[in-house]
Design a protein around this motif. Structure first.
Motif, PDB file in Angstrom:
ATOM      1  N   TYR A   1      -4.335  -4.861   1.046  1.00  0.00           N
ATOM      2  CA  TYR A   1      -3.747  -3.894   0.115  1.00  0.00           C
ATOM      3  C   TYR A   1      -4.708  -3.553  -1.007  1.00  0.00           C
ATOM      4  CZ  TYR A   1      -1.662  -2.945  -4.402  1.00  0.00           C
ATOM      5  OH  TYR A   1      -1.442  -2.463  -5.659  1.00  0.00           O
TER       6      TYR A   1
ATOM      7  N   CYS B   1      -6.148   0.125  -1.454  1.00  0.00           N
ATOM      8  CA  CYS B   1      -5.687   0.824  -2.666  1.00  0.00           C
ATOM      9  C   CYS B   1      -6.873   1.305  -3.488  1.00  0.00           C
ATOM     10  CB  CYS B   1      -4.801  -0.103  -3.478  1.00  0.00           C
ATOM     11  SG  CYS B   1      -4.048   0.669  -4.939  1.00  0.00           S
TER      12      CYS B   1
ATOM     13  N   THR C   1       0.831  -1.206   0.000  1.00  0.00           N
ATOM     14  CA  THR C   1       0.000   0.000   0.000  1.00  0.00           C
ATOM     15  C   THR C   1       0.861   1.249   0.000  1.00  0.00           C
ATOM     16  OG1 THR C   1      -1.721  -1.194   1.228  1.00  0.00           O
ATOM     17  CG2 THR C   1      -1.861   1.210   1.187  1.00  0.00           C
TER      18      THR C   1
END
Length: 324
Positions: A303, A307, A254
């Motif tokens: 992640y 994201c 990330t």
């Protein structure tokens, strides 16, 4: 680096011609793209790191990368996408994850090829669906395919019978008091766990590979691992799991994604990336519990979700800009 669309940053360019001399570099570039890099030399160092973690991870990671890359090529994906590894990195992760969860054997090898072929199709489908929103498929296809296979694996005796024990370290070493060993191991393992490795020296190798491509990216990866580790400690996570890097690797992905890869560098952007890295670490425990039915295999879901959310929010924040 990949841009917000999952392609290389920069303006429109004419299609890149296929050159036999480039074919051999597509596999190491695919491995490098796991952490958003296009350098074949970084990819080769990452491959060395996988073999340092265990021969099976190197072999199955390469098998997954090759199968995904060849599938995309045969399906007619633009060579400028294939040649820089954008069609290979989900295959890398799939190969390593299945070797870890199911064991290194011929059955797993066949499943890796099948999973990466399906993952290649899913990559194109997700890219098409997400493109209007300016979101990358990223490791989403890997997460979907590997989660589905982990859910289904117990139903198949030949797949499940020789699986290794993948219980978290805290299963045999509970406690929340973090030692100095947990701290420094966790810092390096947070980078190693991007490829599902839990040896600190593998993290050192991966950081060296990143530094070869960009010392800034290597520094961001290390700082993001530290953020994840500290969030896990602050919230009272199991110390053995922190030491194994389980709270760091989604923060690493990330942090690197939001600090220059998909988000333009700026002071506000750096804070935004740090918040994203912290959020990914906090989300890790919740998703691990949610996925307990499949062995708690959180993969890179924290992640991916962070994201997507953080990139989707950018248009509402005038002080933050997309890269590219």
């Amino acid at each position: 680096m990949r841009s917000s669309s999952g392609e290389v940053s920069g303006g429109a360019r004419p299609p890149v011609k296929e050159r036999p001399s480039d074919a051999a570099s597509t596999v190491p570039k695919g491995v490098a793209q796991v952490i958003f890099q296009t350098s074949q030399w970084t990819g080769l160092i990452f491959i060395a790191g996988l073999f340092a973690g265990g021969w099976q991870f190197g072999v199955f990671g390469l098998l997954g990368t090759l199968a995904a890359t060849v599938t995309a090529y045969l399906m007619g994906v633009a060579w400028d996408q294939v040649s820089i590894g954008l069609e290979g990195f989900c295959g890398t992760l799939t190969g390593v994850a299945l070797a870890l969860y199911l064991g290194a054997n011929w059955m797993t090898a066949a499943l890796v090829v099948g999973a990466t072929v399906a993952g290649s199709v899913l990559t194109s489908a997700m890219g098409t669906v997400l493109k209007p929103y300016g979101l990358p498929a990223s490791t989403g296809p890997f997460c979907v395919v590997t989660t589905v296979m982990a859910i289904g694996a117990p139903s198949f005796h030949r797949v499940w019978e020789n699986r290794p024990d993948t219980a978290p370290p805290s299963a045999t070493d509970p406690g929340t008091a973090m030692s100095w060993s947990d701290f420094w191991h966790g810092l390096l393992n947070g980078v190693a766990q991007v490829f599902f490795q839990d040896e600190w020296y593998v993290g050192v190798i991966f950081l060296a590979g990143l530094a070869l491509a960009s010392r800034f990216v290597a520094a961001v990866a290390a700082a993001s691992s530290l953020v994840g580790l500290l969030i896990g400690w602050w919230l009272g996570a199991q110390a053995a799991d922190i030491g194994a890097g389980l709270y760091g690797y989604n923060s690493v992905l990330t942090g690197v994604a939001l600090a220059g890869t998909f988000i333009a560098l700026s002071p506000v952007g750096a804070v935004y990336a740090a918040i994203g890295a912290a959020t990914a670490a906090g989300l890790t425990a919740g998703l691990t519990n949610l996925f307990d039915v499949v062995g708690g295999h959180t993969l890179t879901w924290p992640y991916v979700l962070v994201c997507w959310v953080f990139l989707a929010a950018v248009p509402r924040y005038p002080k933050i800009r997309r890269a590219g």
